[in-house]
Design a protein around this motif. Sequence first.
Motif, mmCIF file in Angstrom:
data_model
loop_
_atom_site.group_PDB
_atom_site.id
_atom_site.type_symbol
_atom_site.label_atom_id
_atom_site.label_comp_id
_atom_site.label_asym_id
_atom_site.label_seq_id
_atom_site.Cartn_x
_atom_site.Cartn_y
_atom_site.Cartn_z
ATOM 1 N N ASN A 1 0.594 -1.646 -0.365
ATOM 2 C CA ASN A 1 -0.191 -0.098 -0.200
ATOM 3 C C ASN A 1 0.808 0.955 0.206
ATOM 4 O OD1 ASN A 1 -1.487 2.506 1.567
ATOM 5 N ND2 ASN A 1 -2.998 0.740 0.875
ATOM 6 N N SER A 2 0.617 2.060 -0.988
ATOM 7 C CA SER A 2 1.510 3.500 -0.943
ATOM 8 C C SER A 2 0.001 4.367 -1.664
ATOM 9 C CB SER A 2 2.964 2.729 -2.708
ATOM 10 O OG SER A 2 3.702 4.630 -1.823
ATOM 11 N N SER A 3 1.165 5.072 -1.065
ATOM 12 C CA SER A 3 -0.420 7.002 -1.187
ATOM 13 C C SER A 3 0.933 7.769 -1.466
ATOM 14 C CB SER A 3 -0.992 6.969 0.584
ATOM 15 O OG SER A 3 -0.497 7.128 1.161
ATOM 16 N N ILE A 4 0.387 8.670 -2.289
ATOM 17 C CA ILE A 4 0.825 10.037 -2.729
ATOM 18 C C ILE A 4 -0.027 11.184 -2.774
ATOM 19 C CG2 ILE A 4 2.112 10.846 -4.727
ATOM 20 C CD1 ILE A 4 2.279 7.811 -6.281
ATOM 21 N N PRO A 5 0.425 11.913 -1.732
ATOM 22 C CA PRO A 5 -0.678 13.365 -1.304
ATOM 23 C C PRO A 5 -0.942 14.648 -2.559
ATOM 24 C CG PRO A 5 1.026 12.862 0.151
ATOM 25 C CD PRO A 5 1.643 12.064 -1.009
ATOM 26 N N CYS A 6 -1.470 15.073 -2.745
ATOM 27 C CA CYS A 6 -1.530 15.898 -4.093
ATOM 28 C C CYS A 6 -2.127 17.019 -2.651
ATOM 29 C CB CYS A 6 -1.958 15.817 -5.043
ATOM 30 S SG CYS A 6 -2.236 17.041 -6.081
ATOM 31 N N PHE A 7 -1.072 17.815 -2.325
ATOM 32 C CA PHE A 7 -1.821 19.284 -1.297
ATOM 33 C C PHE A 7 -1.865 20.347 -2.215
ATOM 34 C CE2 PHE A 7 0.431 16.652 1.530
ATOM 35 C CZ PHE A 7 -0.917 15.769 2.395
ATOM 36 N N ALA A 8 -2.880 20.951 -2.352
ATOM 37 C CA ALA A 8 -3.143 22.503 -3.063
ATOM 38 C C ALA A 8 -3.435 23.726 -2.045
ATOM 39 C CB ALA A 8 -3.850 22.044 -4.355
ATOM 40 N N GLU A 9 -3.113 24.515 -2.253
ATOM 41 C CA GLU A 9 -3.825 26.047 -1.009
ATOM 42 C C GLU A 9 -4.563 26.825 -1.960
ATOM 43 O OE1 GLU A 9 -3.426 26.544 2.376
ATOM 44 O OE2 GLU A 9 -2.101 24.457 2.096
ATOM 45 N N GLY A 10 -5.399 27.656 -1.989
ATOM 46 C CA GLY A 10 -6.246 28.418 -2.261
ATOM 47 C C GLY A 10 -7.680 28.989 -2.369
#
Length: 714
Positions: A276-285
């Motif tokens: 199991n591998s998780s890749i985060p994509c964090f976005a501000e706005g």
Amino acid sequence: MEALAKTGRCIILNMQTILKTITFAEIQGQIHLIKLGVIPETNCRNSTNDLHYNGTINISRHGKTCHRWINIPFRYPNERENYCRTPLYDSDNAGGPWCYVNSTDYSWERCNIPICGGAECPVFVDNLETLDRKTRYHYGESVILNCKSGYILIGQKLLTCLQSGQWNDTIPRCEDVDECSSNPCKNGGTCTDRVNGYTCTCRDNYFGATCQDDIRKCHYATCRNRGICKEGLNGTHVCICPRGYTGESCEQEPNSKLPPQILLNSKITIPEGTSNSSIPCFAEGIPLPSIKWESIDKTSLPSNARQVVDYLIFENVTMADSGLYMCTAKNGIGTAFKVLHLIVKAKPALLHTGPVIHAISTVKVDYYTDAKLVCNVTGFPKPTVTWKHGNKLLHTSGNIMVVHNVTNTTAGYYTCIATNDVGTSQVNIFLEVTYDTPKIVTPPRTAFVMVGQSHSFTCIATGHPKPSLTWSFKTFAQESTSMPSHQLHQNGQELTLFPLKTLESGTLTCAAVNAFGVDRASVAVVIKNRCRKSDDDLSYNGNISITRHGRTCRMWSTASRYQSEQLNYCRTPMGDSDNDGGPWCYDDINWDRCNVPICDGAVCPDLKGHNLETLDKKLTYQYGEEAYLKCKAGYKLFGQEFLTCDQSGQWNETIPSCGVPAFKIAPQIFLSAKITFDEGDSMRYITCFAEGIPLPTITWESVDVSIAINFMHK
């Protein structure tokens, strides 16, 4: 477009090799995607033989940044900056402009420069969109395609315009997304699919975009702009507003709005086989952007990948998961993109090894039980396992062999054979079957039984296989081997006799038998006649048929009188007033009295205590009764084993005592079963030998003659 290149993030993609590499450049924090060909038209070549390209492309075909020509100590002094060029005096221009990409080893690579004014490829229609928003593409240019919101792309995402004016692959199509397939409506709401969305028809008392709110709990409150209604104290409610929105119902929009900004690593390496591998994509706005993950070089996300909130989740990572993935962040102000290069590091190749077997050499089990033979096998690839018994191949496989109901036939050597592409190994396992010969641990005991009464005998034996029990009987007179009337209980362990006459006295034998042996135990069973109630009892009806002097009674039917009696039992016939001596009968000479004991006579002293026990477990004995004595376990009997209660209420012998012997052995008698005398012999001797510890005492008595006969014993 020039402004975009100066202020955004530049990503140059080599479309001729199907987007193998990419390079990122960060400028002023804004994120944009520019593909090869999405550049000012001055950044092109007039033809494939053009040696005069002077544009500003400074990225090699493989995505590496060019080094400044002035820093390379070679023969091209006319070039200074790090742009792709065909330098003066360079005649090898077949591949087009090039540049140095390493200032240490001076390695170089060609640049991907499009052809100016080339053939134009067909435009895109329906719901297709291009990321660079262009509508016309010429020879050498490549494009990344997407679908309008609410549609899904079916086909290739990347296309390159060929010299023929055709795209290098079939133009993909956009299909409407069924937003109701995920059952978004809560609390029993009904979903209706729309273009780029859906609507929920809520049941009574529920509201919200997905019928997620209960009117009864929030008192009909309405939270706008995706605000969430929560109950407060005392029947009040509160709207939880998205970031930037304010007001009681989230009705006030943010005073300032910001477009999305994505925080995402450009390259990530994951080992093959990761569960199991998780890749985060964090976005501000402001407002908070929505996040969408998609694959660039695949038609869709791999089957083992899915998006959960802002994360791209992979389960059981494989080499096929390597590639380019794009995170898109959108809010009402703008859209941002960022591409991730996922690299899956392959597992090291496993070395093929031959089978190795570990097993116990000998397995022992009892007769008629099941045996489990275990053969632990290692090796790569996983070996197959077969079994043999002797030289016979068995129809079974696997590392466990079960042999049911083991006997001598199924015992012996079993061979476990393991095979893979490296070789074969085998081991022998010896299956040994064990057994026990029968042994009687609780034998029957000698007993005196009155005619017409019952008595039970017990015989318990051990052994494996479990032995069967049989009983046999032989009269002392050796006239019969038939068992008297009887019943068996507890699978033959208990025998109850119902004797009818004294002639049924004899030897009772219990035999325990299995396939490996036999054990026997024999005891004497003495049948005694019934008694009379008193000296004046005229109603005796027992079956004593021997006179006091040992002579056998005749049948009453042979006498002239007393026709009321039929058999030859001792009686006081009807009409006989002379009964002073008790019952009598006719013998071969004349008539004689019979010795019939008195029932319920005088009571003899109690035998309990002194570690003594009686065979029949009685505590009280009367005139005419006999007691068979023994000692409790661990004690030795000193004295007579048989006692008779006489008319005076005393035992005929001294009561024996019990001592503690070092060990003891039960008596064994050596006596001929039948002896013949000649009438008139003056004296004859009959010897009864007995062995045992302590030394047994010997007592002679008549079984079926009640009067004293002229004999003596020592």
